[in-house]
Scaffold this motif. Sequence first.
Motif, PDB file in Angstrom:
ATOM      1  N   SER A  23       0.823  -1.198   0.000  1.00  0.00           N
ATOM      2  CA  SER A  23       0.000   0.000   0.000  1.00  0.00           C
ATOM      3  C   SER A  23       0.867   1.262   0.000  1.00  0.00           C
ATOM      4  O   SER A  23       0.642   2.200  -0.756  1.00  0.00           O
ATOM      5  N   GLY A  26       4.277   3.017  -3.891  1.00  0.00           N
ATOM      6  CA  GLY A  26       3.454   3.178  -5.090  1.00  0.00           C
ATOM      7  C   GLY A  26       3.981   4.289  -5.960  1.00  0.00           C
ATOM      8  O   GLY A  26       5.178   4.592  -5.956  1.00  0.00           O
ATOM      9  N   LEU A  27       3.074   4.897  -6.695  1.00  0.00           N
ATOM     10  CA  LEU A  27       3.466   6.011  -7.558  1.00  0.00           C
ATOM     11  C   LEU A  27       4.138   7.095  -6.732  1.00  0.00           C
ATOM     12  O   LEU A  27       4.990   7.822  -7.224  1.00  0.00           O
ATOM     13  N   GLY A  28       3.740   7.203  -5.458  1.00  0.00           N
ATOM     14  CA  GLY A  28       4.341   8.188  -4.568  1.00  0.00           C
ATOM     15  C   GLY A  28       5.855   8.027  -4.478  1.00  0.00           C
ATOM     16  O   GLY A  28       6.591   9.015  -4.431  1.00  0.00           O
ATOM     17  N   ILE A 102      -9.342   9.867  -3.941  1.00  0.00           N
ATOM     18  CA  ILE A 102      -7.922   9.696  -4.259  1.00  0.00           C
ATOM     19  C   ILE A 102      -7.756   8.590  -5.300  1.00  0.00           C
ATOM     20  O   ILE A 102      -7.029   8.726  -6.278  1.00  0.00           O
ATOM     21  N   TYR A 106      -5.792   8.546  -8.915  1.00  0.00           N
ATOM     22  CA  TYR A 106      -4.638   7.630  -8.847  1.00  0.00           C
ATOM     23  C   TYR A 106      -4.718   6.615  -9.986  1.00  0.00           C
ATOM     24  O   TYR A 106      -3.716   6.275 -10.607  1.00  0.00           O
ATOM     25  N   PHE A 225       1.653  11.186   1.884  1.00  0.00           N
ATOM     26  CA  PHE A 225       1.183  10.480   0.695  1.00  0.00           C
ATOM     27  C   PHE A 225       1.847   9.115   0.577  1.00  0.00           C
ATOM     28  O   PHE A 225       1.191   8.104   0.332  1.00  0.00           O
ATOM     29  N   THR A 226       3.147   9.091   0.774  1.00  0.00           N
ATOM     30  CA  THR A 226       3.875   7.852   0.533  1.00  0.00           C
ATOM     31  C   THR A 226       3.523   6.760   1.537  1.00  0.00           C
ATOM     32  O   THR A 226       3.614   5.584   1.238  1.00  0.00           O
ATOM     33  N   SER A 228       0.520   6.333   2.785  1.00  0.00           N
ATOM     34  CA  SER A 228      -0.938   6.089   2.689  1.00  0.00           C
ATOM     35  C   SER A 228      -1.680   6.505   3.951  1.00  0.00           C
ATOM     36  O   SER A 228      -2.546   5.785   4.435  1.00  0.00           O
ATOM     37  N   LEU A 229      -1.347   7.673   4.498  1.00  0.00           N
ATOM     38  CA  LEU A 229      -1.934   8.057   5.780  1.00  0.00           C
ATOM     39  C   LEU A 229      -3.131   8.986   5.624  1.00  0.00           C
ATOM     40  O   LEU A 229      -3.309   9.636   4.603  1.00  0.00           O
ATOM     41  N   VAL A 231      -6.508   8.649   5.461  1.00  0.00           N
ATOM     42  CA  VAL A 231      -7.840   8.341   4.954  1.00  0.00           C
ATOM     43  C   VAL A 231      -8.330   6.966   5.402  1.00  0.00           C
ATOM     44  O   VAL A 231      -9.329   6.461   4.898  1.00  0.00           O
ATOM     45  N   THR A 233      -6.694   4.017   5.241  1.00  0.00           N
ATOM     46  CA  THR A 233      -6.142   2.825   4.575  1.00  0.00           C
ATOM     47  C   THR A 233      -5.472   1.910   5.602  1.00  0.00           C
ATOM     48  O   THR A 233      -5.702   0.706   5.629  1.00  0.00           O
ATOM     49  N   SER A 319      -0.985  -0.357  -4.338  1.00  0.00           N
ATOM     50  CA  SER A 319      -1.457   0.801  -3.565  1.00  0.00           C
ATOM     51  C   SER A 319      -2.935   1.039  -3.815  1.00  0.00           C
ATOM     52  O   SER A 319      -3.708   1.299  -2.891  1.00  0.00           O
ATOM     53  N   LEU A 323      -6.571   1.396  -1.397  1.00  0.00           N
ATOM     54  CA  LEU A 323      -7.546   2.491  -1.382  1.00  0.00           C
ATOM     55  C   LEU A 323      -8.953   1.942  -1.580  1.00  0.00           C
ATOM     56  O   LEU A 323      -9.892   2.327  -0.890  1.00  0.00           O
ATOM     57  N   MET A 382      -5.622  14.680   3.357  1.00  0.00           N
ATOM     58  CA  MET A 382      -4.733  13.798   4.110  1.00  0.00           C
ATOM     59  C   MET A 382      -4.214  14.420   5.395  1.00  0.00           C
ATOM     60  O   MET A 382      -4.257  13.781   6.443  1.00  0.00           O
TER      61      MET A 382
END
Length: 442
Positions: A23, A26-28, A102, A106, A225-226, A228-229, A231, A233, A319, A323, A382
């Motif tokens: 998670s 990811g793209l982050g 998101i 994403y 973001f990186t 995943s905080l 929201v 998850t 990731s 979500l 976030m």
Amino acid sequence: MGTPFQRGQWTGKLGFILAGAGSAIGLGNIWKFPYMIGVSGGGAFVFIYLLAILLLGLPIIMSEFLIGKSTQKNPVGAFKILSPNKPFWLVGAFGVICACIIMSFYSVVAGWSLHFIYEAVLGFSGGDGEIQGIFGKLYENGLANCFWHTVFMLFCVGIVVGGIKDGLEKYNKILMPALFLILILLMIYSLMTEGAMRALSFLFKPDFSKITPQVVLDALGQAFFTLSLGVGTMITYGSYLKKETQIPSCSFTIVGLDTVIAIMAGIVIFPIVFTFDIEPSSGPGLIFSSLPVLFSKIPFGYFFSIAFFVLLFFAALTSAVSLLEVPVAYLIDEWKISRRKATIGVGLAIYLLGIACSFDNFGIFGMSFFEIFDKAATNVIMPLGGLMITIFAGYFISQKVKEEYFPDSWKPLLLKVYDVLIKTITPILILIVLIAKIYELF
Ligand code: TRP
């Protein structure tokens, strides 16, 4: 899957760590982190980012796991159990909605990685300008974005329908190690290029005069973001933990892996950037417009280009499913809807939102939906979610519950450090970021 409403669980520590890391990574890490370093001037950004991971990321991720594990519920149900008759469940509800928002943009970015796999298979050929232009052309082509977004969403729904053990965990166990391996190969290659030394000093020799308020804000936002905080998850993933799996050691491992992969991505990209005289501060297009040029020149470039974009797709996929799992868990727990129906239903709703994000000229107030969702998520949603979670964990979870989830061997010191951070330093830092970000927005 058992009966439709029975909650799944991770098989054990390894499964949980790989899913949590899946998670987070990811793209982050691979797309955003390098271009942010480039824009913010190198080592100074990396330095602040690492501090933010320690002071903000670790305490919040531990809090989210704590909230999830102690209640074994989705974000809404978890807050309801820990603090009945108080409106904290709204934080969870906010998270469920935000996870959908998101995920919608994403998925569009993840679709770009699919398009580039396709381009890589065809082979990057022609002049440098032509290759660099591929990204711009894709970006403006709403229908193509829509198409790849559709394909990506189908992958996500397919995995999440499978549930915890047979869906999320199974795929993470294969995809995460594969990603690690491909990244190591690319890193070895990059370190042998002539720009390697310049890149390493760019990344790891911080020029402290480059630390501006903006750099600090960006670094803190990136830490959120990186990992995943904010929201829910990690609340959701924590809720599938077995009793014997320990939160602190898993949190350290997940945060450590995420950080290592981000740094590795930096080590892959920047030697190439310096070797081929690409502008480090060229922004979000950095990897999409620069790497294909490289792949068209190097030996085995064909193989490396496919490997790289497949890796980006894997990272995005593991990731995105986390979500999607947030609203799905909510519908299963609170509304007793079967996993299959919940996944397909939410998947469809997110899919429609994503279509709105696919067209760069479609929006309101002169901004595309893509931009609106992206900005709202990283600048407001976030940090706000994270702030509420820290305040909740700091002041509304009883000390008894907390003690139960810290293993005896670490308890005295670790719990104290955690408590001090979560009650004071972490929320204050977030508040500063939040206020500054909102200020910047207007
Ligand atoms: N952390 C992921 C990445 O780096 C993205 C992600 C997954 C995320 N779940 C999230 C971001 C929840 C914000 C909130 O690409």
